[in-house]
Design a protein around this motif. Structure first.
Motif, PDB file in Angstrom:
ATOM      1  N   LEU A  89      29.915  59.194  19.796  1.00  0.00           N
ATOM      2  CA  LEU A  89      31.016  58.426  19.212  1.00  0.00           C
ATOM      3  C   LEU A  89      31.999  59.376  18.545  1.00  0.00           C
ATOM      4  O   LEU A  89      31.600  60.270  17.787  1.00  0.00           O
ATOM      5  CB  LEU A  89      30.473  57.437  18.173  1.00  0.00           C
ATOM      6  CG  LEU A  89      31.508  56.670  17.350  1.00  0.00           C
ATOM      7  CD1 LEU A  89      32.312  55.711  18.229  1.00  0.00           C
ATOM      8  CD2 LEU A  89      30.829  55.897  16.210  1.00  0.00           C
ATOM      9  N   GLY A 111      28.110  58.975  28.066  1.00  0.00           N
ATOM     10  CA  GLY A 111      28.764  57.850  27.419  1.00  0.00           C
ATOM     11  C   GLY A 111      29.812  58.389  26.456  1.00  0.00           C
ATOM     12  O   GLY A 111      29.466  59.063  25.478  1.00  0.00           O
ATOM     13  N   TYR A 113      32.319  57.394  23.857  1.00  0.00           N
ATOM     14  CA  TYR A 113      32.665  56.257  23.003  1.00  0.00           C
ATOM     15  C   TYR A 113      33.730  56.664  21.980  1.00  0.00           C
ATOM     16  O   TYR A 113      33.478  57.494  21.108  1.00  0.00           O
ATOM     17  CB  TYR A 113      31.442  55.744  22.243  1.00  0.00           C
ATOM     18  CG  TYR A 113      30.230  55.398  23.078  1.00  0.00           C
ATOM     19  CD1 TYR A 113      30.344  54.910  24.378  1.00  0.00           C
ATOM     20  CD2 TYR A 113      28.941  55.554  22.556  1.00  0.00           C
ATOM     21  CE1 TYR A 113      29.221  54.579  25.119  1.00  0.00           C
ATOM     22  CE2 TYR A 113      27.819  55.223  23.291  1.00  0.00           C
ATOM     23  CZ  TYR A 113      27.952  54.750  24.578  1.00  0.00           C
ATOM     24  OH  TYR A 113      26.827  54.433  25.315  1.00  0.00           O
ATOM     25  N   ALA A 211      34.302  54.329  26.968  1.00  0.00           N
ATOM     26  CA  ALA A 211      34.506  53.071  26.241  1.00  0.00           C
ATOM     27  C   ALA A 211      35.424  53.339  25.053  1.00  0.00           C
ATOM     28  O   ALA A 211      35.190  54.270  24.277  1.00  0.00           O
ATOM     29  CB  ALA A 211      33.172  52.505  25.766  1.00  0.00           C
ATOM     30  N   HIS A 212      36.460  52.507  24.912  1.00  0.00           N
ATOM     31  CA  HIS A 212      37.446  52.749  23.855  1.00  0.00           C
ATOM     32  C   HIS A 212      38.076  51.422  23.459  1.00  0.00           C
ATOM     33  O   HIS A 212      38.314  50.557  24.306  1.00  0.00           O
ATOM     34  CB  HIS A 212      38.539  53.689  24.372  1.00  0.00           C
ATOM     35  CG  HIS A 212      39.139  54.556  23.314  1.00  0.00           C
ATOM     36  ND1 HIS A 212      38.731  55.864  23.089  1.00  0.00           N
ATOM     37  CD2 HIS A 212      40.130  54.319  22.414  1.00  0.00           C
ATOM     38  CE1 HIS A 212      39.452  56.387  22.114  1.00  0.00           C
ATOM     39  NE2 HIS A 212      40.298  55.465  21.677  1.00  0.00           N
ATOM     40  N   THR A 248      30.389  51.335  18.276  1.00  0.00           N
ATOM     41  CA  THR A 248      28.923  51.262  18.348  1.00  0.00           C
ATOM     42  C   THR A 248      28.340  50.295  17.325  1.00  0.00           C
ATOM     43  O   THR A 248      27.152  49.948  17.411  1.00  0.00           O
ATOM     44  CB  THR A 248      28.295  52.645  18.145  1.00  0.00           C
ATOM     45  OG1 THR A 248      28.753  53.187  16.884  1.00  0.00           O
ATOM     46  CG2 THR A 248      28.675  53.584  19.270  1.00  0.00           C
ATOM     47  N   ARG A 253      29.689  45.616  20.110  1.00  0.00           N
ATOM     48  CA  ARG A 253      28.629  46.612  20.302  1.00  0.00           C
ATOM     49  C   ARG A 253      27.660  46.195  21.401  1.00  0.00           C
ATOM     50  O   ARG A 253      27.137  47.058  22.123  1.00  0.00           O
ATOM     51  CB  ARG A 253      27.886  46.864  19.000  1.00  0.00           C
ATOM     52  CG  ARG A 253      27.198  45.638  18.402  1.00  0.00           C
ATOM     53  CD  ARG A 253      26.554  45.957  17.059  1.00  0.00           C
ATOM     54  NE  ARG A 253      25.898  44.803  16.469  1.00  0.00           N
ATOM     55  CZ  ARG A 253      26.505  43.931  15.661  1.00  0.00           C
ATOM     56  NH1 ARG A 253      27.793  44.081  15.363  1.00  0.00           N
ATOM     57  NH2 ARG A 253      25.829  42.905  15.160  1.00  0.00           N
ATOM     58  N   VAL A 256      29.014  47.281  24.631  1.00  0.00           N
ATOM     59  CA  VAL A 256      28.817  48.726  24.786  1.00  0.00           C
ATOM     60  C   VAL A 256      27.383  49.020  25.214  1.00  0.00           C
ATOM     61  O   VAL A 256      27.135  49.821  26.125  1.00  0.00           O
ATOM     62  CB  VAL A 256      29.156  49.465  23.475  1.00  0.00           C
ATOM     63  CG1 VAL A 256      28.808  50.951  23.580  1.00  0.00           C
ATOM     64  CG2 VAL A 256      30.633  49.289  23.131  1.00  0.00           C
ATOM     65  N   SER A 260      26.436  50.352  28.941  1.00  0.00           N
ATOM     66  CA  SER A 260      25.825  51.675  28.965  1.00  0.00           C
ATOM     67  C   SER A 260      24.482  51.641  29.683  1.00  0.00           C
ATOM     68  O   SER A 260      24.192  52.502  30.529  1.00  0.00           O
ATOM     69  CB  SER A 260      25.641  52.200  27.536  1.00  0.00           C
ATOM     70  OG  SER A 260      26.880  52.367  26.886  1.00  0.00           O
TER      71      SER A 260
END
Length: 278
Positions: A89, A111, A113, A211-212, A248, A253, A256, A260
């Motif tokens: 993250l 991943g 993030y 992921a954003h 996250t 979440r 996500v 993932s």
């Protein structure tokens, strides 16, 4: 002394290494870790060098130290699993990408993030957006004891969760929610890391789930688009419309986690991601 906030959830022979952000803590990755573990993965939420302690302990470390702790944790985990995935993250996303660039034989997928190459989100004041000048400040010894203090919404759209996290952040327990501010010299290290990772993105061949949050308050979606456009491996982009920077733990979440888990499982079974970077 820094407290240990690392966590390990035992699962199958597919491992996921989770990396938190600058001044953060493994706690910000714990919910994702639990979700991935429920999907069967062995999960390690590592703690970056210099984190979860005092500001002075953080300032005593460099980005090379942070990356070295990532590589050490990855090497330990890969000795216990058949497949290794790494996810991070914010600054942790940059460290995950660097591991994929430097150790391609280790990493089956990434991943990414809320990747943060620059603090250019909508909540960052103009002074914060000039933080790319901080490497010069550090070079000349300016502002060692200065910090950018975190401001609302603290990367969290969910108001009740925001209140809980901000209370923990300012309680003095940095292992619970991280430090309440970003020291100037540590931010300078982040920008040095970002420069290094940016140069090596083209060497990342592992599949990436990026992921954003569309309305990321800390790092604009342009940070995610940078990764998408430069990595060489297959890419899937997940844009989130009901979260801020801390995806996250924020409202989406579970999305996500689910995306993932699906992404990593498809790689293990030999399926390729559906979208390829331009």
């Amino acid at each position: 002394m820094a407290n240990s906030a690392e966590f390990i959830y035992e699962g199958d022979r597919t491992g996921v290494l989770l990396i938190h952000g600058l001044t953060g803590t493994p706690t910000e990755m714990r919910l994702v870790g639990k979700g991935l573990n429920r999907a069967g993965f062995t999960v390690v939420g590592m703690q970056l060098a210099g984190h979860c302690g005092t500001e002075d302990e953080l300032l005593a470390t460099t980005w090379e130290d942070w990356y070295a702790s990532v590589e050490a944790a990855a090497e330990t985990l890969r000795g216990r699993v058949d497949h290794l995935f790494v996810a991070g993250l914010s600054m942790g996303a940059l460290l995950a990408l660097r591991l994929a660039a430097r150790r391609p034989e280790w990493v089956d997928g990434v991943g990414v993030y809320g990747a943060t190459f620059r603090y250019d989100g909508w909540s960052i004041p103009w002074t914060g957006k000039l933080s790319f000048l901080l490497p010069w400040f550090k070079r000349f010894g300016i502002g060692r004891k200065r910090s950018f203090i975190e401001q609302p919404p603290y990367g969290i759209r969910d108001e009740r969760l925001r209140a809980q996290v901000s209370s923990a952040m300012f309680s003095g327990d940095s292992a619970a929610a991280g430090l309440p501010g970003n020291p100037w010299h540590s931010l300078a290290e982040l920008y040095a890391l970002a420069k290094d990772v940016r140069k090596s993105l083209h060497t990342v061949t592992a599949p990436c789930l990026i992921a954003h949050a569309v309305e990321d308050d800390v790092a604009s979606v342009g940070n995610a688009q940078l990764v998408e456009s430069r990595v060489s491996g297959p890419v899937e982009m997940l844009l989130l419309g009901d979260s801020y920077h801390m995806i996250t733990i924020d409202r989406e979440r579970r999305t996500v986690i689910d995306r993932s888990a699906d992404f990593f499982q498809r790689i293990v079974t030999g399926a390729r991601p559906t979208r390829v970077a331009a």
